[in-house]
Design a protein around this motif. Structure first.
Motif, mmCIF file in Angstrom:
data_model
loop_
_atom_site.group_PDB
_atom_site.id
_atom_site.type_symbol
_atom_site.label_atom_id
_atom_site.label_comp_id
_atom_site.label_asym_id
_atom_site.label_seq_id
_atom_site.Cartn_x
_atom_site.Cartn_y
_atom_site.Cartn_z
ATOM 1 N N LEU A 32 2.310 -68.726 3.358
ATOM 2 C CA LEU A 32 3.173 -68.132 4.373
ATOM 3 C C LEU A 32 2.442 -67.094 5.212
ATOM 4 O O LEU A 32 2.757 -66.905 6.391
ATOM 5 C CB LEU A 32 4.419 -67.538 3.713
ATOM 6 C CG LEU A 32 5.360 -68.583 3.102
ATOM 7 C CD1 LEU A 32 6.524 -67.918 2.383
ATOM 8 C CD2 LEU A 32 5.877 -69.545 4.172
ATOM 9 N N ALA A 66 8.120 -68.256 9.527
ATOM 10 C CA ALA A 66 7.415 -67.935 8.279
ATOM 11 C C ALA A 66 7.920 -66.621 7.692
ATOM 12 O O ALA A 66 8.067 -66.486 6.471
ATOM 13 C CB ALA A 66 5.915 -67.872 8.528
ATOM 14 N N SER A 98 -1.053 -74.930 9.959
ATOM 15 C CA SER A 98 -0.119 -73.806 9.920
ATOM 16 C C SER A 98 1.291 -74.295 9.611
ATOM 17 O O SER A 98 1.997 -73.721 8.757
ATOM 18 C CB SER A 98 -0.123 -73.050 11.245
ATOM 19 O OG SER A 98 -1.428 -72.677 11.643
ATOM 20 N N TRP A 99 1.693 -75.352 10.286
ATOM 21 C CA TRP A 99 3.028 -75.914 10.046
ATOM 22 C C TRP A 99 3.127 -76.511 8.650
ATOM 23 O O TRP A 99 4.145 -76.373 7.984
ATOM 24 C CB TRP A 99 3.354 -76.970 11.106
ATOM 25 C CG TRP A 99 3.578 -76.390 12.473
ATOM 26 C CD1 TRP A 99 2.755 -76.477 13.554
ATOM 27 C CD2 TRP A 99 4.702 -75.625 12.895
ATOM 28 N NE1 TRP A 99 3.288 -75.809 14.624
ATOM 29 C CE2 TRP A 99 4.497 -75.280 14.255
ATOM 30 C CE3 TRP A 99 5.864 -75.191 12.262
ATOM 31 C CZ2 TRP A 99 5.410 -74.529 14.986
ATOM 32 C CZ3 TRP A 99 6.780 -74.442 12.988
ATOM 33 C CH2 TRP A 99 6.551 -74.105 14.326
ATOM 34 N N LEU A 132 3.743 -73.845 6.008
ATOM 35 C CA LEU A 132 5.141 -73.429 6.007
ATOM 36 C C LEU A 132 6.029 -74.494 5.367
ATOM 37 O O LEU A 132 6.902 -74.184 4.537
ATOM 38 C CB LEU A 132 5.592 -73.149 7.438
ATOM 39 C CG LEU A 132 7.083 -72.895 7.669
ATOM 40 C CD1 LEU A 132 7.560 -71.675 6.886
ATOM 41 C CD2 LEU A 132 7.360 -72.717 9.170
ATOM 42 N N GLU A 189 11.096 -67.308 6.043
ATOM 43 C CA GLU A 189 10.879 -68.033 4.789
ATOM 44 C C GLU A 189 10.460 -67.081 3.670
ATOM 45 O O GLU A 189 10.858 -67.244 2.512
ATOM 46 C CB GLU A 189 9.830 -69.118 4.993
ATOM 47 C CG GLU A 189 9.841 -70.205 3.928
ATOM 48 C CD GLU A 189 11.128 -71.010 3.919
ATOM 49 O OE1 GLU A 189 11.532 -71.434 2.810
ATOM 50 O OE2 GLU A 189 11.740 -71.219 4.994
ATOM 51 N N ARG A 190 9.635 -66.075 4.017
ATOM 52 C CA ARG A 190 9.246 -65.068 3.038
ATOM 53 C C ARG A 190 10.476 -64.326 2.511
ATOM 54 O O ARG A 190 10.525 -63.958 1.334
ATOM 55 C CB ARG A 190 8.277 -64.054 3.659
ATOM 56 C CG ARG A 190 6.890 -64.571 3.924
ATOM 57 C CD ARG A 190 5.998 -63.472 4.503
ATOM 58 N NE ARG A 190 5.837 -62.357 3.559
ATOM 59 C CZ ARG A 190 4.902 -62.300 2.620
ATOM 60 N NH1 ARG A 190 4.048 -63.296 2.473
ATOM 61 N NH2 ARG A 190 4.823 -61.255 1.809
ATOM 62 N N ILE A 242 6.625 -69.851 15.064
ATOM 63 C CA ILE A 242 6.238 -70.018 13.664
ATOM 64 C C ILE A 242 6.125 -68.691 12.915
ATOM 65 O O ILE A 242 6.440 -68.618 11.728
ATOM 66 C CB ILE A 242 4.913 -70.820 13.548
ATOM 67 C CG1 ILE A 242 4.699 -71.249 12.091
ATOM 68 C CG2 ILE A 242 3.741 -70.029 14.104
ATOM 69 C CD1 ILE A 242 3.540 -72.220 11.906
ATOM 70 N N GLU A 243 5.710 -67.632 13.622
ATOM 71 C CA GLU A 243 5.595 -66.353 12.912
ATOM 72 C C GLU A 243 6.957 -65.857 12.442
ATOM 73 O O GLU A 243 7.073 -65.230 11.361
ATOM 74 C CB GLU A 243 4.910 -65.294 13.777
ATOM 75 C CG GLU A 243 5.578 -64.971 15.103
ATOM 76 C CD GLU A 243 4.998 -65.785 16.264
ATOM 77 O OE1 GLU A 243 4.869 -65.223 17.365
ATOM 78 O OE2 GLU A 243 4.672 -66.976 16.039
ATOM 79 N N ALA A 248 0.678 -69.189 7.836
ATOM 80 C CA ALA A 248 1.586 -69.649 8.888
ATOM 81 C C ALA A 248 1.963 -68.502 9.821
ATOM 82 O O ALA A 248 1.900 -68.630 11.054
ATOM 83 C CB ALA A 248 2.834 -70.265 8.260
ATOM 84 N N GLU A 249 2.349 -67.368 9.252
ATOM 85 C CA GLU A 249 2.780 -66.230 10.070
ATOM 86 C C GLU A 249 1.627 -65.660 10.883
ATOM 87 O O GLU A 249 1.764 -65.372 12.084
ATOM 88 C CB GLU A 249 3.381 -65.150 9.181
ATOM 89 C CG GLU A 249 3.971 -63.984 9.955
ATOM 90 C CD GLU A 249 4.548 -62.898 9.061
ATOM 91 O OE1 GLU A 249 4.932 -61.832 9.589
ATOM 92 O OE2 GLU A 249 4.624 -63.108 7.829
#
Length: 512
Positions: free
Chosen positions: A392, A442, A408-409, A412, A445-446, A438-439, A395-396
């Protein structure tokens, strides 16, 4: 016969006189050849380790200090500031509530205990480094092994400085066993640069994987150091320094760990729920593990047990100690599915509790039947950083540095698939994302992946999202309101905790 010459002139005459006296006595019973000293100890300063075996014992002593410091929730007390965790509204939880309500005082005893414990550990680490200097360039010493041991000390010093810096910001950088009593705090740049230097030194001297260790890097390897560097660079890019150039370093560091994961023994667990089972207290997903054990598991009587789990996460209704609960709104917002089911004890009717109506973290209590619910001491290890974090971060940081790739994708999406209970390595259009910011995706998601792991607060700080997250935590007229409403400022000026008042009283320079 050979004579040891000591660098301390105040001891030289006495030691040399004793040497000649002992020589006269000894030669009456054995040959001169038998008196030759061990070449490993020849010409060593008196405060040096006499061997690598001694140094290894010193390193083990450092680990003991660190695990002793981290065994209680005090080590992670600032994490109560996040929107994922809360504590009891009364009882003896006042120090935790100060973080929870964003009103932390310099008299907070958790701050002081943590400050003293970490600086005590740092003193031990610096002592090990100083005592090992006499072994450097000694031809009788395995220099590769010596550097490896020193690398461990640098690694541990780096993470302890890091642990303090993200709580207080500017801290004193104690680089000797006995620092000046009037030492001042370093600048933010000096603090982060010192952490970086320690971790870089660790990476350069640690092996790809530590020999003869179980999974989970209980003694770190070079990948552990590079992983912590990635996390450091993410914080460096955000508040309080906000050096955006560090995001590219975070991405490249995370990618390095990903590309070399197999050589370090790193990877994701197939099922995120398996992480919290005691049987998996050593696992490939942990990039560095703080190890605990209890006598019940057959460990020695002097073993250090973990006191952050089981009983502390349950209400008094279930024999618990009411210390670590989940916040209501965060729980309600948490996406339904497999990850929620293993993050929380969804089998419990938390709304029916009398002690406090708060959801319960399975990550704290353990899965059903896994930890003794009445136990204050457990063998549960601490995963100081997980491989999921590396994915993550990549990705971020890719998004924040403006260099988003297919990898990167994929990083994630691996986490998203596993969260849904799917094979993480198999693309699945039902959960995969391939577009958007995406940042932010991500970062979101964290939020769910690390709920209850003492991480969320620090993520909110580095992205300056404390007000955004906490201003909507307290819902007016909610059937069950949050138990510890915000009473302090949510502005950036209130992000960092004050230096403990007792420490300032002993050294007024810490107030500057």
């Amino acid at each position: 016969m050979k004579t040891n010459f000591y660098k301390n002139p105040s001891k030289g005459a006495v030691v040399l006189g004793l040497f000649f006296l002992m020589t006269i006595i000894a030669t009456s019973f054995q040959s001169c050849a038998d008196l030759d000293p061990d070449p490993l100890e020849f010409n060593l300063p008196p405060e040096s380790f006499g061997s690598l075996e001694e140094m290894d014992k010193g390193i083990i002593g450092v680990y003991r200090r660190v695990t002793q410091s981290a065994r209680m929730t005090t080590f992670y007390a600032p994490a109560w500031g996040g929107d994922d965790m809360t504590t009891h509204r009364a009882l003896n939880k006042a120090d935790f509530r100060e973080f929870d309500q964003r009103a932390v005082l310099s008299s907070n005893s958790r701050l002081l205990t943590n400050w003293n414990a970490i600086y005590s550990s740092l003193s031990t680490i610096n002592g090990v480094l100083e005592r090992s200097e006499g072994l450097i360039d000694n031809p009788a010493v395995d220099q590769t092994l010596l550097l490896q041991y020193r690398g461990e000390a640098y690694f541990l010093r780096g993470i302890l400085f890091y642990q303090l810096a993200r709580v207080h910001g500017r801290i004193p950088l104690t680089l000797t066993q006995f620092p000046p009593p009037d030492i001042s705090r370093g600048t933010l740049e000096e603090v982060y640069s010192q952490i970086e230097a320690d971790l870089l030194e660790a990476e350069a001297t640690l092996p790809d994987i530590y020999p003869n260790v179980e999974a989970g890097a209980p003694r770190p390897n070079s990948g552990s150091a590079r992983a912590l560097l990635a996390r450091l660079y993410m914080d460096w890019g955000g508040y309080p320094i906000k050096d955006a150039s560090k995001y590219a370093l975070a991405a490249s560091s995370a990618k390095t760990v990903m590309e070399n994961a197999s050589s370090h023994g790193f990877g994701l667990m197939d099922d995120v729920g398996d992480l919290w089972k005691v049987e998996n207290r050593f696992n490939q997903e942990s990039l560095f593990t703080l190890v605990y054990c209890t006598t019940a598991e057959g460990c020695p009587n002097n073993s250090i047990a973990n006191r952050k789990f089981a009983r502390l996460g349950l209400p008094a209704d279930l024999g618990g100690w009411n210390e670590t609960f989940a916040e209501i709104k965060f729980f309600q917002d948490f996406p339904e599915g497999h990850r929620k089911d293993v993050t929380y004890r969804t089998d419990l009717d938390w709304e029916g509790f009398n002690a406090q109506k708060s959801p319960v973290f399975a990550k704290v209590t353990g899965p059903i039947g896994d930890l003794n619910a009445g136990s204050f001491e457990t063998p549960r290890n601490d995963f100081f950083m997980r491989y999921a974090s590396i994915l993550l971060i990549y990705a971020e940081a890719s998004g924040l540095s403006g260099n988003v790739t297919d990898d990167s994708w994929e990083a994630l999406n691996m986490i998203r698939r596993r969260a849904a209970g799917l094979p993480y390595g198999t693309p699945d259009p039902s959960v995969d994302v391939t577009s958007g910011v995406i940042e932010d995706l991500a970062f979101e998601e964290r939020k769910w992946e690390f709920a209850g792991e003492y991480i969320r607060w620090f993520d909110l700080v580095r992205r300056e999202k404390v007000k955004e997250a906490l201003s909507v935590r307290d819902i007016p007229d909610a059937p069950i309101p949050e138990h510890n409403p915000i009473i302090g400022s949510l502005e950036t000026t209130n992000y960092l905790a004050p230096i403990p008042a007792d420490a300032v009283a002993k050294n007024p320079n810490l107030a500057n």
